[in-house]
Write a protein that holds these residues in place. Structure first.
Motif, short mmCIF file in Angstrom:
data_model
loop_
_atom_site.label_atom_id
_atom_site.label_comp_id
_atom_site.label_asym_id
_atom_site.label_seq_id
_atom_site.Cartn_x
_atom_site.Cartn_y
_atom_site.Cartn_z
N ASP A 102 0.82 -1.22 0.00
CA ASP A 102 0.00 0.00 0.00
C ASP A 102 0.85 1.27 0.00
OD1 ASP A 102 0.97 0.09 2.59
OD2 ASP A 102 -1.01 0.30 3.54
N GLY A 103 2.17 1.11 -0.07
CA GLY A 103 3.06 2.26 -0.12
C GLY A 103 3.53 2.76 1.23
N THR A 104 3.15 2.09 2.32
CA THR A 104 3.62 2.55 3.63
C THR A 104 4.99 1.95 3.94
OG1 THR A 104 2.46 0.78 4.78
CG2 THR A 104 1.31 2.89 4.59
N VAL A 105 5.79 2.73 4.64
CA VAL A 105 7.12 2.31 5.05
C VAL A 105 6.99 1.36 6.23
CG1 VAL A 105 9.33 3.09 5.99
CG2 VAL A 105 8.17 4.44 4.22
N SER A 106 7.55 0.17 6.10
CA SER A 106 7.47 -0.82 7.17
C SER A 106 8.77 -0.92 7.97
CB SER A 106 7.12 -2.20 6.61
OG SER A 106 8.08 -2.60 5.65
N ARG A 107 9.86 -0.53 7.37
CA ARG A 107 11.16 -0.64 8.04
C ARG A 107 12.15 0.27 7.34
NH1 ARG A 107 13.15 -6.63 9.19
NH2 ARG A 107 11.26 -6.47 10.42
N ILE A 108 13.11 0.78 8.11
CA ILE A 108 14.20 1.59 7.54
C ILE A 108 15.51 1.09 8.12
CG2 ILE A 108 15.23 3.90 7.37
CD1 ILE A 108 12.39 5.04 7.71
N HIS A 109 16.45 0.86 7.24
CA HIS A 109 17.81 0.55 7.67
C HIS A 109 18.66 1.76 7.28
CE1 HIS A 109 21.25 -1.96 8.76
NE2 HIS A 109 21.88 -1.26 7.82
N GLU A 110 19.17 2.47 8.28
CA GLU A 110 19.92 3.69 8.03
C GLU A 110 21.41 3.42 7.91
OE1 GLU A 110 19.00 6.83 10.78
OE2 GLU A 110 16.86 6.40 10.69
N ASN A 111 22.04 4.17 7.01
CA ASN A 111 23.49 4.17 6.83
C ASN A 111 24.09 2.78 6.66
OD1 ASN A 111 24.27 7.00 6.86
ND2 ASN A 111 23.36 6.99 8.91
N ALA A 112 23.58 2.04 5.70
CA ALA A 112 24.18 0.74 5.38
C ALA A 112 25.64 0.99 4.98
CB ALA A 112 23.42 0.07 4.26
N ALA A 138 16.88 10.09 8.39
CA ALA A 138 16.89 10.84 9.65
C ALA A 138 16.82 12.34 9.39
CB ALA A 138 18.14 10.50 10.45
N ARG A 139 17.54 12.79 8.39
CA ARG A 139 17.55 14.23 8.09
C ARG A 139 16.15 14.74 7.75
NH1 ARG A 139 21.16 16.45 3.23
NH2 ARG A 139 19.90 18.27 2.76
N PHE A 140 15.40 13.98 6.96
CA PHE A 140 14.04 14.39 6.59
C PHE A 140 13.02 14.00 7.65
CE2 PHE A 140 15.65 14.18 2.09
CZ PHE A 140 15.57 15.55 1.86
N GLY A 141 13.33 13.00 8.46
CA GLY A 141 12.37 12.51 9.44
C GLY A 141 11.53 11.36 8.92
N ILE A 142 11.92 10.77 7.80
CA ILE A 142 11.19 9.64 7.24
C ILE A 142 11.19 8.51 8.27
CG2 ILE A 142 11.13 7.93 5.38
CD1 ILE A 142 12.58 10.07 3.62
N SER A 143 10.02 7.95 8.51
CA SER A 143 9.90 6.94 9.55
C SER A 143 8.91 5.86 9.13
CB SER A 143 9.43 7.59 10.85
OG SER A 143 8.19 8.24 10.64
N GLU A 144 8.86 4.79 9.92
CA GLU A 144 7.87 3.74 9.68
C GLU A 144 6.49 4.38 9.69
OE1 GLU A 144 8.38 0.43 12.32
OE2 GLU A 144 10.47 0.18 11.74
N GLY A 145 5.66 3.98 8.74
CA GLY A 145 4.33 4.56 8.62
C GLY A 145 4.25 5.68 7.60
N SER A 146 5.41 6.25 7.19
CA SER A 146 5.40 7.26 6.13
C SER A 146 4.81 6.62 4.87
CB SER A 146 6.81 7.76 5.84
OG SER A 146 7.34 8.47 6.94
N GLU A 147 4.26 7.43 4.00
CA GLU A 147 3.58 6.94 2.80
C GLU A 147 4.31 7.37 1.54
OE1 GLU A 147 -0.90 7.24 4.72
OE2 GLU A 147 -0.18 8.86 3.42
N LEU A 148 4.46 6.42 0.63
CA LEU A 148 5.13 6.66 -0.64
C LEU A 148 4.09 6.73 -1.75
CD1 LEU A 148 8.35 5.89 -1.82
CD2 LEU A 148 6.80 4.33 -2.97
N GLN A 149 4.31 7.63 -2.70
CA GLN A 149 3.43 7.77 -3.86
C GLN A 149 4.23 7.47 -5.12
OE1 GLN A 149 2.25 11.80 -5.19
NE2 GLN A 149 0.14 11.13 -4.83
N HIS A 150 3.75 6.48 -5.89
CA HIS A 150 4.43 6.10 -7.13
C HIS A 150 3.43 5.34 -8.01
CE1 HIS A 150 7.23 4.01 -9.86
NE2 HIS A 150 7.97 5.09 -9.67
N PRO A 151 3.47 5.53 -9.33
CA PRO A 151 2.49 4.87 -10.20
C PRO A 151 2.61 3.35 -10.26
CG PRO A 151 4.12 6.04 -11.52
CD PRO A 151 4.36 6.42 -10.09
N ALA A 152 3.74 2.77 -9.86
CA ALA A 152 3.89 1.32 -9.91
C ALA A 152 3.09 0.62 -8.80
CB ALA A 152 5.36 0.93 -9.79
N LEU A 153 2.70 1.36 -7.78
CA LEU A 153 1.88 0.77 -6.73
C LEU A 153 0.46 0.56 -7.25
CD1 LEU A 153 2.94 3.02 -3.71
CD2 LEU A 153 3.71 0.68 -4.22
#
Length: 168
Positions: A102-112, A138-153
């Protein structure tokens, strides 16, 4: 044509282009080479390369020495699945943003860490992964639950469909 009718036609003609351009501007926000992401923190957009076949996903961002701040790579999978990534042959630190159908962020791995062969688990049910420069989440504050918009979804499932207005 009487004066009041002429004023009405002139007003309508002035209104119509503004309405159409607002509609097209909204619709044009959804392109395959651009993602928008939003949350309580605000909204951001990235120009993306899409990796949607096995060869492109295997190559990813390997051997790149630099990526502009406003760019990223969007990995798209055919079906939701458990995914794992590693950084072997990747030269720049990356944030990996794992995305549900559904485009929601479920996990973030920072600074691989560049060149690291440790598998980074995205968890179950991942349909897409957005890779951006390390530290940007972290700089933008993107977190779990954020929503992504893209036509492939699948727009019928999308938490933020392409035809929905942006927050800006």
């Amino acid at each position: 044509m009487n004066l009041s009718l002429r004023k009405g036609v002139i007003a309508f003609c002035a209104f119509l282009p503004a309405t159409l351009s607002a509609h097209w501007a909204q619709a044009s926000d959804c392109h395959s080479n651009r993602i928008s992401i939003r949350g309580d923190w605000g909204q951001a957009a990235f120009t993306v390369e899409v990796a949607d076949d096995p060869r492109e996903r295997a190559q990813g961002l390997m051997f790149r020495e630099h990526m502009p701040t406003t760019h990223g790579m969007l990995f798209l999978f055919e079906t939701p699945q458990q995914v794992g990534f590693w950084m072997k042959d990747t030269l720049i630190a990356l944030d990996m943003i794992f995305i549900q159908p559904d485009g929601t962020v479920s996990r973030i791995h920072e600074n691989a860490i560049p060149h690291d062969t440790t598998v980074i688990d995205g968890g179950p049910g991942v349909l897409a992964v957005l890779e951006v420069n390390g530290g940007l989440s972290a700089r933008f504050g993107i977190s779990e639950g954020s929503e992504l918009q893209h036509p492939a979804l699948d727009q019928a499932l999308a938490a933020w469909p392409c035809d929905a207005p942006s927050a800006d």
